[in-house]
Scaffold this motif. Structure first.
Motif, PDB file in Angstrom:
ATOM      1  N   MET A   1       0.770  -1.155  -0.010  1.00 14.10           N
ATOM      2  CA  MET A   1      -0.055  -0.021   0.000  1.00 14.10           C
ATOM      3  C   MET A   1       0.983   1.150  -0.015  1.00 14.10           C
ATOM      4  SD  MET A   1      -3.350  -1.191   2.346  1.00 14.10           S
ATOM      5  CE  MET A   1      -2.448  -2.097   3.416  1.00 14.10           C
ATOM      6  N   GLU A   2       1.807   1.088  -0.531  1.00 11.89           N
ATOM      7  CA  GLU A   2       3.093   2.367  -0.492  1.00 11.89           C
ATOM      8  C   GLU A   2       2.782   3.022  -1.898  1.00 11.89           C
ATOM      9  OE1 GLU A   2       6.285   2.024   1.370  1.00 11.89           O
ATOM     10  OE2 GLU A   2       5.355   0.667   2.797  1.00 11.89           O
ATOM     11  N   ASP A   3       2.694   2.532  -2.917  1.00  8.04           N
ATOM     12  CA  ASP A   3       2.237   3.113  -4.204  1.00  8.04           C
ATOM     13  C   ASP A   3       1.075   3.749  -4.343  1.00  8.04           C
ATOM     14  OD1 ASP A   3       4.699   2.118  -4.916  1.00  8.04           O
ATOM     15  OD2 ASP A   3       3.911   0.316  -5.804  1.00  8.04           O
ATOM     16  N   ALA A   4       0.933   5.110  -4.724  1.00 11.30           N
ATOM     17  CA  ALA A   4      -0.418   5.964  -4.985  1.00 11.30           C
ATOM     18  C   ALA A   4      -1.212   5.274  -6.171  1.00 11.30           C
ATOM     19  CB  ALA A   4       0.023   7.117  -5.022  1.00 11.30           C
ATOM     20  N   ILE A   5      -2.139   5.011  -5.772  1.00 12.22           N
ATOM     21  CA  ILE A   5      -2.891   4.644  -7.317  1.00 12.22           C
ATOM     22  C   ILE A   5      -4.185   5.596  -7.276  1.00 12.22           C
ATOM     23  CG2 ILE A   5      -2.434   2.152  -6.808  1.00 12.22           C
ATOM     24  CD1 ILE A   5      -5.349   1.548  -5.895  1.00 12.22           C
ATOM     25  N   THR A   6      -4.790   5.617  -8.470  1.00 12.79           N
ATOM     26  CA  THR A   6      -6.116   6.360  -8.814  1.00 12.79           C
ATOM     27  C   THR A   6      -7.244   5.469  -8.760  1.00 12.79           C
ATOM     28  OG1 THR A   6      -4.669   8.020  -9.824  1.00 12.79           O
ATOM     29  CG2 THR A   6      -6.920   8.021 -10.291  1.00 12.79           C
ATOM     30  N   ILE A   7      -8.048   5.676  -8.074  1.00 14.84           N
ATOM     31  CA  ILE A   7      -9.587   4.921  -8.126  1.00 14.84           C
ATOM     32  C   ILE A   7     -10.496   5.696  -9.039  1.00 14.84           C
ATOM     33  CG2 ILE A   7     -11.230   3.853  -6.844  1.00 14.84           C
ATOM     34  CD1 ILE A   7      -9.139   3.138  -4.824  1.00 14.84           C
ATOM     35  N   ASP A   8     -10.945   5.544  -9.950  1.00 17.38           N
ATOM     36  CA  ASP A   8     -11.795   6.309 -10.821  1.00 17.38           C
ATOM     37  C   ASP A   8     -13.215   5.989 -10.952  1.00 17.38           C
ATOM     38  OD1 ASP A   8      -9.986   8.285 -11.521  1.00 17.38           O
ATOM     39  OD2 ASP A   8      -9.203   7.153 -13.122  1.00 17.38           O
ATOM     40  N   ASN A   9     -13.301   4.816 -10.716  1.00 17.68           N
ATOM     41  CA  ASN A   9     -14.805   4.007 -10.702  1.00 17.68           C
ATOM     42  C   ASN A   9     -14.721   2.857  -9.717  1.00 17.68           C
ATOM     43  OD1 ASN A   9     -13.728   1.655 -12.077  1.00 17.68           O
ATOM     44  ND2 ASN A   9     -13.366   2.987 -13.674  1.00 17.68           N
ATOM     45  N   ARG A  10     -16.068   2.335  -9.692  1.00 18.97           N
ATOM     46  CA  ARG A  10     -16.074   1.196  -8.768  1.00 18.97           C
ATOM     47  C   ARG A  10     -15.372  -0.018  -8.999  1.00 18.97           C
ATOM     48  NH1 ARG A  10     -22.435  -0.511  -6.500  1.00 18.97           N
ATOM     49  NH2 ARG A  10     -21.695  -1.901  -5.458  1.00 18.97           N
TER      50      ARG A  10
ATOM     51  N   GLN B   1      -6.162  -4.460  12.891  1.00 20.19           N
ATOM     52  CA  GLN B   1      -5.315  -3.060  12.810  1.00 20.19           C
ATOM     53  C   GLN B   1      -4.927  -2.832  11.646  1.00 20.19           C
ATOM     54  OE1 GLN B   1      -5.168  -0.579  15.211  1.00 20.19           O
ATOM     55  NE2 GLN B   1      -4.766   0.404  13.423  1.00 20.19           N
ATOM     56  N   ALA B   2      -4.639  -3.883  10.630  1.00 22.92           N
ATOM     57  CA  ALA B   2      -4.334  -3.819   9.309  1.00 22.92           C
ATOM     58  C   ALA B   2      -5.626  -3.417   8.342  1.00 22.92           C
ATOM     59  CB  ALA B   2      -3.754  -5.034   8.710  1.00 22.92           C
ATOM     60  N   ILE B   3      -6.735  -4.314   8.818  1.00 19.20           N
ATOM     61  CA  ILE B   3      -7.905  -3.538   7.930  1.00 19.20           C
ATOM     62  C   ILE B   3      -8.137  -2.311   8.319  1.00 19.20           C
ATOM     63  CG2 ILE B   3     -10.457  -4.439   8.021  1.00 19.20           C
ATOM     64  CD1 ILE B   3      -9.510  -7.132   8.694  1.00 19.20           C
ATOM     65  N   THR B   4      -8.206  -2.032   9.591  1.00 19.44           N
ATOM     66  CA  THR B   4      -8.613  -0.654  10.115  1.00 19.44           C
ATOM     67  C   THR B   4      -7.539   0.298   9.206  1.00 19.44           C
ATOM     68  OG1 THR B   4      -9.345  -1.122  11.992  1.00 19.44           O
ATOM     69  CG2 THR B   4      -8.625   1.065  11.794  1.00 19.44           C
ATOM     70  N   ASN B   5      -6.491   0.305   9.121  1.00 18.90           N
ATOM     71  CA  ASN B   5      -5.280   0.999   8.297  1.00 18.90           C
ATOM     72  C   ASN B   5      -5.951   1.008   7.053  1.00 18.90           C
ATOM     73  OD1 ASN B   5      -4.008   1.279  10.872  1.00 18.90           O
ATOM     74  ND2 ASN B   5      -2.512   0.184  10.221  1.00 18.90           N
TER      75      ASN B   5
ATOM     76  N   LYS C   1      -5.979  -9.629  -0.096  1.00 20.82           N
ATOM     77  CA  LYS C   1      -4.947 -10.577  -0.285  1.00 20.82           C
ATOM     78  C   LYS C   1      -3.661 -10.285   0.529  1.00 20.82           C
ATOM     79  CE  LYS C   1      -5.801 -11.939  -5.168  1.00 20.82           C
ATOM     80  NZ  LYS C   1      -5.413 -11.732  -6.686  1.00 20.82           N
ATOM     81  N   GLN C   2      -3.259  -8.947   0.572  1.00 20.40           N
ATOM     82  CA  GLN C   2      -2.042  -8.778   1.050  1.00 20.40           C
ATOM     83  C   GLN C   2      -2.252  -8.748   2.615  1.00 20.40           C
ATOM     84  OE1 GLN C   2      -0.678  -4.866   0.195  1.00 20.40           O
ATOM     85  NE2 GLN C   2       0.782  -4.829   1.643  1.00 20.40           N
ATOM     86  N   ILE C   3      -3.209  -8.329   3.101  1.00 21.55           N
ATOM     87  CA  ILE C   3      -3.519  -8.461   4.450  1.00 21.55           C
ATOM     88  C   ILE C   3      -3.662  -9.823   5.086  1.00 21.55           C
ATOM     89  CG2 ILE C   3      -5.497  -8.003   6.554  1.00 21.55           C
ATOM     90  CD1 ILE C   3      -5.775  -5.229   4.954  1.00 21.55           C
ATOM     91  N   VAL C   4      -4.421 -10.769   4.193  1.00 21.41           N
ATOM     92  CA  VAL C   4      -4.656 -12.085   4.659  1.00 21.41           C
ATOM     93  C   VAL C   4      -3.318 -12.906   4.498  1.00 21.41           C
ATOM     94  CG1 VAL C   4      -5.605 -14.273   3.722  1.00 21.41           C
ATOM     95  CG2 VAL C   4      -7.049 -12.259   4.057  1.00 21.41           C
ATOM     96  N   ALA C   5      -2.507 -12.684   3.384  1.00 24.63           N
ATOM     97  CA  ALA C   5      -0.988 -13.220   3.311  1.00 24.63           C
ATOM     98  C   ALA C   5      -0.154 -12.682   4.669  1.00 24.63           C
ATOM     99  CB  ALA C   5      -0.500 -12.869   2.162  1.00 24.63           C
TER     100      ALA C   5
END
Length: 77
Positions: free
Chosen positions: A1-10, A53-57, A22-26
């Motif tokens: 979650m270090e890289d910025a991404i753009t979310i333009d739609n659902r 805490q990972a989910i909250t973050n 996936k990352q949190i579960v792994a």
């Protein structure tokens, strides 16, 4: 979650959510499973709290991203 991404739609949001999950579960899910198998109750509690805490973050990261610029837009209106 270090890289910025753009979310333009659902759909973008859905893909982001899947990747974050996936990352949190792994990371945290493995630690929780290991604590449940080999650890004490305290180990399970600590691992469970880390998972929560990972989910909250992740959710706060989304909220912060949604709120960026909202104050600026309201000031211009």
């Amino acid at each position: 979650m270090e890289d910025a991404i753009t979310i333009d739609n659902r759909g973008d949001f859905g893909l982001w959510a899947i990747e974050v999950a996936k990352q949190i579960v792994a990371d945290q899910g493995f630690e929780l499973a290991r604590a449940a198998r080999d650890g004490t109750e305290d180990d399970v509690r600590v691992a469970g709290n880390a998972l929560g805490q990972a989910i909250t973050n992740a959710m706060m990261e989304v909220f912060d991203g949604l709120m960026e610029g909202v104050g600026d837009e309201q000031e211009r209106a």
